[in-house]
Design a protein around this motif. Structure first.
Motif, PDB file in Angstrom:
ATOM      1  N   GLN A  18       0.827  -1.210   0.000  1.00 21.74           N
ATOM      2  CA  GLN A  18       0.000   0.000   0.000  1.00 21.74           C
ATOM      3  C   GLN A  18       0.864   1.264   0.000  1.00 21.74           C
ATOM      4  O   GLN A  18       0.574   2.224  -0.717  1.00 21.74           O
ATOM      5  N   LEU A  19       1.930   1.263   0.800  1.00 23.68           N
ATOM      6  CA  LEU A  19       2.818   2.427   0.827  1.00 23.68           C
ATOM      7  C   LEU A  19       3.491   2.617  -0.527  1.00 23.68           C
ATOM      8  O   LEU A  19       3.584   3.741  -1.027  1.00 23.68           O
ATOM      9  N   ARG A  20       3.941   1.541  -1.146  1.00 23.91           N
ATOM     10  CA  ARG A  20       4.588   1.656  -2.463  1.00 23.91           C
ATOM     11  C   ARG A  20       3.618   2.260  -3.494  1.00 23.91           C
ATOM     12  O   ARG A  20       4.013   3.114  -4.290  1.00 23.91           O
ATOM     13  N   GLN A  21       2.347   1.845  -3.464  1.00 24.77           N
ATOM     14  CA  GLN A  21       1.378   2.393  -4.407  1.00 24.77           C
ATOM     15  C   GLN A  21       1.094   3.860  -4.094  1.00 24.77           C
ATOM     16  O   GLN A  21       1.035   4.688  -4.993  1.00 24.77           O
ATOM     17  N   ALA A  22       0.928   4.185  -2.815  1.00 20.79           N
ATOM     18  CA  ALA A  22       0.675   5.576  -2.438  1.00 20.79           C
ATOM     19  C   ALA A  22       1.862   6.467  -2.812  1.00 20.79           C
ATOM     20  O   ALA A  22       1.674   7.602  -3.284  1.00 20.79           O
ATOM     21  N   MET A  23       3.079   5.970  -2.635  1.00 22.83           N
ATOM     22  CA  MET A  23       4.260   6.750  -3.015  1.00 22.83           C
ATOM     23  C   MET A  23       4.362   6.891  -4.534  1.00 22.83           C
ATOM     24  O   MET A  23       4.767   7.947  -5.042  1.00 22.83           O
ATOM     25  N   ALA A  24       3.991   5.857  -5.273  1.00 25.96           N
ATOM     26  CA  ALA A  24       3.960   5.957  -6.740  1.00 25.96           C
ATOM     27  C   ALA A  24       2.933   7.005  -7.152  1.00 25.96           C
ATOM     28  O   ALA A  24       3.166   7.784  -8.094  1.00 25.96           O
ATOM     29  N   PRO A  51     -12.455   6.439   5.753  1.00 24.05           N
ATOM     30  CA  PRO A  51     -13.609   6.404   4.855  1.00 24.05           C
ATOM     31  C   PRO A  51     -13.483   5.402   3.703  1.00 24.05           C
ATOM     32  O   PRO A  51     -14.358   5.324   2.858  1.00 24.05           O
ATOM     33  N   PHE A  52     -12.390   4.644   3.653  1.00 25.89           N
ATOM     34  CA  PHE A  52     -12.205   3.686   2.556  1.00 25.89           C
ATOM     35  C   PHE A  52     -11.377   2.505   3.033  1.00 25.89           C
ATOM     36  O   PHE A  52     -10.817   2.536   4.120  1.00 25.89           O
ATOM     37  N   GLU A  53     -11.303   1.470   2.209  1.00 24.09           N
ATOM     38  CA  GLU A  53     -10.595   0.250   2.604  1.00 24.09           C
ATOM     39  C   GLU A  53      -9.117   0.313   2.221  1.00 24.09           C
ATOM     40  O   GLU A  53      -8.703  -0.235   1.205  1.00 24.09           O
ATOM     41  N   ALA A  54      -8.365   0.994   3.034  1.00 24.58           N
ATOM     42  CA  ALA A  54      -6.914   1.084   2.881  1.00 24.58           C
ATOM     43  C   ALA A  54      -6.352   1.428   4.246  1.00 24.58           C
ATOM     44  O   ALA A  54      -7.078   1.880   5.131  1.00 24.58           O
ATOM     45  N   ASP A  55      -5.076   1.216   4.414  1.00 25.93           N
ATOM     46  CA  ASP A  55      -4.449   1.455   5.714  1.00 25.93           C
ATOM     47  C   ASP A  55      -3.614   2.725   5.776  1.00 25.93           C
ATOM     48  O   ASP A  55      -3.042   3.017   6.816  1.00 25.93           O
ATOM     49  N   LEU A  56      -3.519   3.443   4.664  1.00 22.87           N
ATOM     50  CA  LEU A  56      -2.737   4.670   4.705  1.00 22.87           C
ATOM     51  C   LEU A  56      -3.064   5.590   3.541  1.00 22.87           C
ATOM     52  O   LEU A  56      -3.685   5.189   2.561  1.00 22.87           O
TER      53      LEU A  56
END
Length: 131
Positions: free
Chosen positions: A54-60, A116-121
């Protein structure tokens, strides 16, 4: 002058969820990037996976938003991480260092009580505009 930046894939995915925001806004030599969860720009779906994925996708996503605004990760002056569990802090730090191997920007990491959504960060940032 304030410029609102449309980021293909991300802006559309966020708008489809009814969230009223610009992914990035440019003003007075700075780029402000809204909190970005691990949305996959090519599908608009939220990435399901462990905190590292999840962090890698958010950073991308952050990198993509900054590039569309004429900036880069290297130009970040402040990053804010919002996480669903403070227990992720050590794992996040290890992966986060890969994106800022030298002297990293200022940063705040906040554990949130509900989401408000299904993610952790999600990750937001302020950067200096590249132009």
């Amino acid at each position: 002058m304030i410029e609102k930046i449309h980021v293909p894939g991300l802006s559309d995915a966020i708008a489809s969820r009814g969230v009223p925001l610009s992914v990035a806004t440019k003003a007075k030599g700075f780029v402000f990037v809204s909190g970005l969860p691990p949305i996959q720009p090519d599908t608009g779906a939220m990435l399901q996976g462990d905190i590292v994925a999840q962090l890698r996708q958010a950073m991308a996503n952050l990198k993509l938003a900054l590039e569309h605004a004429g900036s880069s990760l290297e130009n970040c002056v402040m990053v804010t991480l919002y996480v669903s569990n403070a227990g992720f802090f050590g794992t996040i730090n290890k992966t986060y260092r890969e994106y800022f191997p030298g002297l990293p920007p200022a940063r705040t990491c906040i554990a949130v009580g509900s989401w408000p959504f299904e993610a952790d960060l999600e990750v937001e940032a302020v950067a200096v505009a590249g132009d």
